[in-house]
Design an enzyme around this catalytic site. Sequence first.
Site, short mmCIF file in Angstrom:
data_model
loop_
_atom_site.label_atom_id
_atom_site.label_comp_id
_atom_site.label_asym_id
_atom_site.label_seq_id
_atom_site.Cartn_x
_atom_site.Cartn_y
_atom_site.Cartn_z
N LYS A 76 2.31 2.77 2.01
CA LYS A 76 2.99 3.83 1.25
C LYS A 76 2.94 3.53 -0.26
CE LYS A 76 7.57 5.96 1.05
NZ LYS A 76 7.70 5.79 -0.39
N LYS B 55 1.33 -2.69 -3.07
CA LYS B 55 -0.07 -3.01 -2.72
C LYS B 55 -0.78 -3.73 -3.86
CE LYS B 55 -1.40 1.25 -1.72
NZ LYS B 55 -0.19 2.08 -1.68
N LYS C 27 -2.73 3.71 -13.26
CA LYS C 27 -2.00 2.83 -14.18
C LYS C 27 -2.64 1.44 -14.28
CE LYS C 27 2.05 3.07 -12.08
NZ LYS C 27 1.62 3.63 -10.81
N ASP D 45 -2.41 7.16 1.26
CA ASP D 45 -1.90 8.25 2.08
C ASP D 45 -2.96 8.72 3.06
OD1 ASP D 45 0.00 9.13 -0.62
OD2 ASP D 45 0.81 8.76 1.36
#
Length: 270
Positions: free
Chosen positions: A18, A23, A49, A134
């Site tokens: 998620k 991660k 980012k 996802d």
Amino acid sequence: MLMTTSAKNQKRIAIYGKGGIGKSSTASNVAAACADEGYKVMIIGCDPKSDSSITLLGGKRIPTILDLLRQNIDVREKDIVFEGYGGVKCVEVGGPEPGIGCAGRGIIVAIQKLQKACPSMSDMDLIIYDVPGDIVCGGFVAPIRKGLVTEAYILTSGEYMPLYAANNICKGLAKIDTPLSGIICNSRSVTREEEIVRRFSEEIGSRLVAFIPKEQIVQDCERDGFSVLEKAPRSDIAHVYRNLAKAIMFNDQSILPGSLDDERLRELTR
Ligand code: SF4
């Protein structure tokens, strides 16, 4: 069904989970730990980012392949591959422009460019793909479909929503015939968290490969632009990442995961 994969010279792994579950932080600490062991490591991030590489580069942001391609720049290795801590080669694919296109397709275009521009990619011992997690999105399946990823790991905490996402990812992996090599628990300090995630792992036919305790030091190092391995190498949490890195480098077992029904998932987290 338990499958033993033959030893490969190059590991190409992806860590799914998620959004916001940690991660990138896990991927960069694993990359640093493997580099410390003398492995040649490349990390390919596609978070807009630059989360995957920033802590390996002392807080520096690097240009993304997609940004350069959008400017019609004929990219060369020195434009897109930056050496970070321990010699880790850092690459950022970049995300889609808001409202336009999909990084799922972008990842493939960018990786093809990278393979062309960076022949030493085939020399790496470990390539880590830090991709959007996802299940419904192109970003999830793109690297697998193109055979770029050979081992998948799922990162979750013991909370319901991250486990729900993990369960969905398992369904997705099974659907595209891709084995799962293990579950990593990134703790959010939930009661009975390790037990919950261990049971989940077992019930889908996999195993818990690491339990990463919630430690402020991880955020502190990140804020300063470093991995824990670089900034706090003697900390307990650095040791946890080292063990996870070992588990990944020596892993030779993967399974096609099962999944739980929602009721069981809720029961587990109650
Ligand atoms: S579909 Fe997935 S990869 Fe594509 S833009 Fe949306 S989240 Fe990103």
